[in-house]
Design a protein around this motif. Structure first.
Motif, PDB file in Angstrom:
ATOM      1  N   GLY A 217       0.734  -1.234   0.000  1.00 28.27           N
ATOM      2  CA  GLY A 217       0.218   0.007   0.089  1.00 28.27           C
ATOM      3  C   GLY A 217       0.871   1.291   0.067  1.00 28.27           C
ATOM      4  O   GLY A 217       0.639   2.127  -0.609  1.00 28.27           O
ATOM      5  N   PHE A 218       1.861   1.202   0.882  1.00 29.49           N
ATOM      6  CA  PHE A 218       2.856   2.404   0.855  1.00 29.49           C
ATOM      7  C   PHE A 218       3.481   2.488  -0.442  1.00 29.49           C
ATOM      8  O   PHE A 218       3.587   3.700  -0.906  1.00 29.49           O
ATOM      9  CB  PHE A 218       3.824   2.226   1.894  1.00 29.49           C
ATOM     10  CG  PHE A 218       4.843   3.289   2.026  1.00 29.49           C
ATOM     11  CD1 PHE A 218       4.469   4.510   2.636  1.00 29.49           C
ATOM     12  CD2 PHE A 218       6.223   3.110   1.513  1.00 29.49           C
ATOM     13  CE1 PHE A 218       5.535   5.509   2.552  1.00 29.49           C
ATOM     14  CE2 PHE A 218       6.965   4.263   1.689  1.00 29.49           C
ATOM     15  CZ  PHE A 218       6.866   5.427   2.316  1.00 29.49           C
ATOM     16  N   ALA A 219       4.060   1.520  -1.217  1.00 31.74           N
ATOM     17  CA  ALA A 219       4.561   1.691  -2.180  1.00 31.74           C
ATOM     18  C   ALA A 219       3.983   2.322  -3.674  1.00 31.74           C
ATOM     19  O   ALA A 219       4.151   3.196  -4.290  1.00 31.74           O
ATOM     20  CB  ALA A 219       5.127   0.334  -2.944  1.00 31.74           C
ATOM     21  N   VAL A 220       2.529   1.691  -3.430  1.00 27.39           N
ATOM     22  CA  VAL A 220       1.764   2.228  -4.812  1.00 27.39           C
ATOM     23  C   VAL A 220       1.099   3.733  -4.212  1.00 27.39           C
ATOM     24  O   VAL A 220       1.216   4.325  -5.000  1.00 27.39           O
ATOM     25  CB  VAL A 220       0.472   1.187  -4.541  1.00 27.39           C
ATOM     26  CG1 VAL A 220      -0.645   1.767  -5.585  1.00 27.39           C
ATOM     27  CG2 VAL A 220       0.716  -0.078  -4.969  1.00 27.39           C
ATOM     28  N   SER A 221       1.181   4.089  -3.056  1.00 21.56           N
ATOM     29  CA  SER A 221       0.645   5.312  -2.503  1.00 21.56           C
ATOM     30  C   SER A 221       1.735   6.256  -2.939  1.00 21.56           C
ATOM     31  O   SER A 221       1.410   7.321  -3.762  1.00 21.56           O
ATOM     32  CB  SER A 221       0.385   5.428  -1.170  1.00 21.56           C
ATOM     33  OG  SER A 221      -0.766   4.786  -0.701  1.00 21.56           O
ATOM     34  N   VAL A 222       3.077   5.545  -2.859  1.00 24.06           N
ATOM     35  CA  VAL A 222       4.079   6.706  -3.190  1.00 24.06           C
ATOM     36  C   VAL A 222       4.283   7.023  -4.738  1.00 24.06           C
ATOM     37  O   VAL A 222       4.279   8.189  -5.402  1.00 24.06           O
ATOM     38  CB  VAL A 222       5.546   6.221  -2.720  1.00 24.06           C
ATOM     39  CG1 VAL A 222       6.591   6.754  -3.259  1.00 24.06           C
ATOM     40  CG2 VAL A 222       5.319   6.335  -0.886  1.00 24.06           C
ATOM     41  N   CYS A 223       4.080   5.936  -5.449  1.00 21.48           N
ATOM     42  CA  CYS A 223       3.844   6.058  -7.015  1.00 21.48           C
ATOM     43  C   CYS A 223       2.912   7.112  -7.361  1.00 21.48           C
ATOM     44  O   CYS A 223       3.006   7.834  -8.263  1.00 21.48           O
ATOM     45  CB  CYS A 223       3.733   4.634  -7.397  1.00 21.48           C
ATOM     46  SG  CYS A 223       3.645   4.567  -9.040  1.00 21.48           S
ATOM     47  N   ASN A 224       1.548   6.827  -6.693  1.00 21.81           N
ATOM     48  CA  ASN A 224       0.710   7.744  -6.801  1.00 21.81           C
ATOM     49  C   ASN A 224       0.803   9.374  -6.587  1.00 21.81           C
ATOM     50  O   ASN A 224       0.473  10.110  -7.166  1.00 21.81           O
ATOM     51  CB  ASN A 224      -0.617   7.390  -6.505  1.00 21.81           C
ATOM     52  CG  ASN A 224      -1.233   6.126  -7.141  1.00 21.81           C
ATOM     53  OD1 ASN A 224      -1.031   5.917  -8.488  1.00 21.81           O
ATOM     54  ND2 ASN A 224      -2.242   5.578  -6.729  1.00 21.81           N
ATOM     55  N   ILE A 225       1.551   9.223  -5.467  1.00 27.94           N
ATOM     56  CA  ILE A 225       1.922  10.610  -5.071  1.00 27.94           C
ATOM     57  C   ILE A 225       2.850  11.357  -5.969  1.00 27.94           C
ATOM     58  O   ILE A 225       2.993  12.674  -6.311  1.00 27.94           O
ATOM     59  CB  ILE A 225       2.491  10.534  -3.322  1.00 27.94           C
ATOM     60  CG1 ILE A 225       1.431  10.445  -2.473  1.00 27.94           C
ATOM     61  CG2 ILE A 225       3.396  12.165  -3.448  1.00 27.94           C
ATOM     62  CD1 ILE A 225       1.967   9.953  -1.345  1.00 27.94           C
ATOM     63  N   ALA A 226       3.798  10.395  -6.511  1.00 28.26           N
ATOM     64  CA  ALA A 226       4.778  10.962  -7.422  1.00 28.26           C
ATOM     65  C   ALA A 226       4.131  11.355  -8.888  1.00 28.26           C
ATOM     66  O   ALA A 226       4.449  12.367  -9.422  1.00 28.26           O
ATOM     67  CB  ALA A 226       6.025   9.868  -7.849  1.00 28.26           C
ATOM     68  N   ILE A 227       3.231  10.748  -9.347  1.00 31.24           N
ATOM     69  CA  ILE A 227       2.393  10.979 -10.287  1.00 31.24           C
ATOM     70  C   ILE A 227       1.749  12.307 -10.379  1.00 31.24           C
ATOM     71  O   ILE A 227       1.801  13.170 -10.960  1.00 31.24           O
ATOM     72  CB  ILE A 227       1.470   9.889 -10.869  1.00 31.24           C
ATOM     73  CG1 ILE A 227       2.086   8.596 -11.423  1.00 31.24           C
ATOM     74  CG2 ILE A 227       0.309  10.278 -11.907  1.00 31.24           C
ATOM     75  CD1 ILE A 227       1.245   7.423 -11.480  1.00 31.24           C
ATOM     76  N   HIS A 228       0.907  12.620  -8.953  1.00 31.82           N
ATOM     77  CA  HIS A 228       0.126  13.686  -8.741  1.00 31.82           C
ATOM     78  C   HIS A 228       1.229  14.875  -8.785  1.00 31.82           C
ATOM     79  O   HIS A 228       0.833  16.019  -9.196  1.00 31.82           O
ATOM     80  CB  HIS A 228      -0.463  13.338  -7.250  1.00 31.82           C
ATOM     81  CG  HIS A 228      -1.721  13.976  -7.561  1.00 31.82           C
ATOM     82  ND1 HIS A 228      -2.830  13.440  -8.210  1.00 31.82           N
ATOM     83  CD2 HIS A 228      -2.384  14.963  -6.609  1.00 31.82           C
ATOM     84  CE1 HIS A 228      -3.835  14.052  -7.898  1.00 31.82           C
ATOM     85  NE2 HIS A 228      -3.927  15.156  -7.196  1.00 31.82           N
TER      86      HIS A 228
END
Length: 144
Positions: free
Chosen positions: A8-19
């Motif tokens: 969950g943390f890894a996917v969240s960080v990926c999405n935060i980077a996209i954002h």
């Protein structure tokens, strides 16, 4: 449980980077559009806001796809489930409950929802900042 938090943390960080990348681009483009405008009236605001919100919606759709991909990689949902639908329901906190994750990945749903809420809030802040900056550039419509 640790595995769920790490994924969950890894996917969240990926999405935060996209954002973050898209937010920086939106603010930069809005700043350029506002400084180069030829119009002196508020109608200039309309295309700026349409573009801003459209890009943000596309960003959120991409982030949902990242969650759907993560669900597929870890087999978080029962076989035959539409993972994009499942990701959208979780990301938007809609929570129909018609699809539930498999037991060993049950925390990914709430982590997805937390990520979506935070990114929607961030998007809202950017929309208001673009609106504020654009309005401040219009003669007679200054916003403090």
């Amino acid at each position: 449980m640790l595995r769920q938090f790490l994924v969950g943390f890894a996917v969240s960080v990926c999405n935060i980077a996209i954002h973050a990348i898209l937010m920086a681009a939106i603010v930069w483009v809005a700043k350029i559009a506002t400084s180069r405008r030829k119009q002196r009236q508020t109608p200039h605001l309309i295309p700026v806001m349409i573009a801003t919100v459209s890009v943000l919606m596309a960003a959120h759709a991409c982030e949902v796809m990242v969650w759907a991909l993560a669900y597929a990689v870890v087999d978080a949902a029962p076989a035959g489930v539409d993972l994009v639908y499942f990701a959208f329901v979780n990301y938007t906190t809609l929570g129909y409950g018609d699809v539930v994750p498999v037991e060993r990945w049950r925390l990914l749903g709430p982590i997805t929802a937390m990520n979506g809420v935070l990114l929607f809030g961030w998007s809202t802040a950017v929309i208001f900042e673009v609106l504020r900056k654009t309005m401040a550039q219009l003669p007679g419509d200054a916003v403090d």
